[in-house]
Design an enzyme around this catalytic site. Structure first.
Site, PDB file in Angstrom:
ATOM      1  N   LYS A 244       4.139   8.744   9.540  1.00 33.90           N
ATOM      2  CA  LYS A 244       3.916   7.762  10.885  1.00 33.90           C
ATOM      3  C   LYS A 244       4.970   8.449  11.708  1.00 33.90           C
ATOM      4  CE  LYS A 244       1.059   4.634   8.365  1.00 33.90           C
ATOM      5  NZ  LYS A 244       0.931   3.930   7.530  1.00 33.90           N
TER       6      LYS A 244
ATOM      7  N   ASP B  95       9.253   2.807   0.040  1.00 32.92           N
ATOM      8  CA  ASP B  95       8.156   3.371   1.100  1.00 32.92           C
ATOM      9  C   ASP B  95       8.181   2.767   2.262  1.00 32.92           C
ATOM     10  OD1 ASP B  95       6.040   3.981   2.426  1.00 32.92           O
ATOM     11  OD2 ASP B  95       4.526   3.463   0.577  1.00 32.92           O
TER      12      ASP B  95
ATOM     13  N   TYR C 137       0.806  -1.273   0.011  1.00 32.30           N
ATOM     14  CA  TYR C 137      -0.043  -0.128  -0.001  1.00 32.30           C
ATOM     15  C   TYR C 137       0.877   1.290  -0.127  1.00 32.30           C
ATOM     16  CZ  TYR C 137      -3.303   3.325   1.477  1.00 32.30           C
ATOM     17  OH  TYR C 137      -4.274   4.690   1.895  1.00 32.30           O
TER      18      TYR C 137
HETATM   19  C1  LIG Z   1       0.288   4.326   5.940  1.00 31.06           C
HETATM   20  C2  LIG Z   1       1.090   4.280   4.663  1.00 31.06           C
HETATM   21  C3  LIG Z   1       1.085   5.121   3.663  1.00 31.06           C
HETATM   22  C4  LIG Z   1       0.209   6.287   3.601  1.00 31.06           C
HETATM   23  O1  LIG Z   1       0.399   7.104   4.535  1.00 31.06           O
HETATM   24  P1  LIG Z   1      -0.956   8.341   4.998  1.00 31.06           P
HETATM   25  O2  LIG Z   1      -0.122   9.231   6.006  1.00 31.06           O
HETATM   26  O3  LIG Z   1      -2.005   7.614   5.546  1.00 31.06           O
HETATM   27  O4  LIG Z   1      -1.142   8.817   3.702  1.00 31.06           O
HETATM   28  C5  LIG Z   1       1.825   4.913   2.532  1.00 31.06           C
HETATM   29  N1  LIG Z   1       2.735   3.923   2.675  1.00 31.06           N
HETATM   30  C6  LIG Z   1       2.611   2.798   3.579  1.00 31.06           C
HETATM   31  C7  LIG Z   1       3.754   1.841   3.460  1.00 31.06           C
HETATM   32  C8  LIG Z   1       1.849   3.229   4.712  1.00 31.06           C
HETATM   33  O5  LIG Z   1       1.775   2.223   5.534  1.00 31.06           O
END
Ligand SMILES: *Cc1c(COP(=O)(O)O)cnc(C)c1O
Length: 426
Positions: A267, A239, A144
């Protein structure tokens, strides 16, 4: 659990908010339950509107590694807030956080702060396309990368499929340059590079996947991606929105000895406030406006309050060095859960790295999306609900990661394991 106040608040929310929530998974639909509404949180605990207390293993989906309402973080935030909360003009705090990130991650020389992980990914992909003059992006099924249009694609059944949008409202044209491949599958990656070699702008990957449940990269997977990207002039995007500062002070790329060209963060670096970041080599990053031609902007980017929370969180992580003890604690917890379930003969497998893990109700090992979805989601749903009743808050979906904070104590783990033993009897 879902007592009167929780139900009432949900009913009210639904009248003015679509589905009653501001992010879909919060609605607990995947586990066939009704959401709880949080009143307050402290350390590893949550309290809901009915006064129920929970041990929290979701931690706002990862950010609260130091526990909720951490005194030092709140203190810094309050101090900064008193001098104004947004200027749209630079502050020195932004340089401080950027410096901490640059010092913590070898592959990052410059970093642009944004407001969410989604924005970080948007920025990285636009930058990769802008710098290479290519369009195609390889993404792995089950990873994701936020809710940005061209990343909202899931697999067809074939090995290499062009992305079909997984949401109405995403035009087919927006995802036609997204190439989907199974996670941990080098053969299909090689094939894709053979076929589209000089058209591939970037490969984006969660170096440890957290969004199909925790799935670890197979030995050599990340290094092979690195090699193919280098050979073909494609940008490698890690990511690390979840893994950044979760498994070590810095990024997981350090642990696997692979360097990304661009790294996305979010995060934890916001310490519980909205933030994201995209960083990499200066020669790449300097292509961003105003230095370069690739446009990217944000009214609240680098917001002093969020940045202060981030700085304070990273400072604490750097001085406390919690990673080894987090790992041991989480291992102990997972061992306890594993034994409790084994006694009941419940088919399961636990994927864990450091302080993140997923308990899959799955008879097989889980190495990619295809194996993850073989899990017994009905079993997870009833397990989730029973655990919630016992005062343990797990992520409300089989395909999410559990997180442990520095504030969880042995008594919390013992209570959790005892609850697993009890609920798996039923
Ligand atoms: C949470 C997440 C996102 C998106 O971050 P948001 O702050 O919710 O937009 C993107 N990549 C990964 C791997 C994530 O866990």
């Amino acid at each position: 659990m879902t007592g009167s106040a929780n139900s009432r608040l949900f009913r009210q929310a639904k009248t003015v908010i679509p589905g009653g929530v501001n992010s879909p998974v919060r609605a607990f639909k995947a586990v066939g339950a009704k959401p709880i509404f949080i009143q307050k949180a402290k350390g590893p605990y949550l309290w809901d509107a009915d006064g129920n207390k929970y041990i929290d293993y979701c931690l706002s989906w990862g950010p609260m590694i130091l526990g909720h309402a951490r005194r030092q973080v709140l203190h810094e935030v309050k101090k900064v807030m008193a001098n104004g909360t947004s200027f749209g003009i630079p502050t020195k705090l932004e340089t401080s956080l950027a410096t901490m990130i640059v010092q913590a991650i070898d592959s990052v020389e410059k970093v642009r702060l944004v407001n969410s992980g989604t924005e970080a990914v948007m920025t990285a992909i636009r930058l990769a396309r802008g710098c290479t003059g290519r369009d195609k992006v390889i993404k792995f099924v089950g990873c994701y990368h936020g809710h940005v249009d061209h990343m909202l694609v899931q697999a067809g059944s074939g090995a290499t499929t062009f992305g079909m949008p997984s949401s109405p409202g995403v035009p087919r044209d927006f995802t036609k340059h997204t190439i989907l491949l199974p996670y941990n599958d080098l053969q299909s990656l090689e094939k894709a590079f053979d076929k589209y070699a000089n058209k591939i702008a970037a490969v984006i990957v969660e170096p440890v996947a957290g969004n199909m449940g925790v799935v670890l990269p197979k030995k050599g997977f990340l290094k092979a991606i690195r090699k193919m990207c280098t050979r073909n002039g494609s940008v490698l995007i890690f990511d690390e929105v979840i893994t950044g500062f979760r498994l070590t002070y810095g990024c997981v790329q350090k642990l696997f000895r692979v360097k990304a060209d661009l790294t996305c963060l979010g995060k934890i670096i916001g310490g519980g406030f909205p933030i994201g970041a995209c960083g990499g080599k200066a020669e790449l990053m300097d292509n961003l406006a105003p230095q370069g031609q690739v446009y990217q902007a944000g009214t609240l980017s680098g917001n002093p309050v969020c940045v202060a929370a981030g700085i304070s969180t990273l400072k604490l992580l750097k001085s406390v060095k919690p990673y080894r003890s987090l790992e041991l604690a989480t291992q102990r917890l997972c061992d306890g859960i594993d034994q409790a379930l084994q006694k009941r003969n419940l088919k399961h497998t636990i994927n864990r790295i450091g302080s993140m893990f997923t308990l899959f109700f799955n008879a097989e090992i889980v190495t990619d999306y295809a194996s993850a979805v073989k899990s017994d989601t009905a079993r997870y749903a009833s397990f989730f609900t029973a655990m919630l009743k016992a005062g343990i808050y797990l992520p409300p979906s089989q395909f999410e990661a559990c997180f442990v904070s520095t504030e969880h104590r042995l008594k919390d783990f013992n209570k959790t394991i005892a609850a697993v033993r009890k609920v798996s009897q039923q």
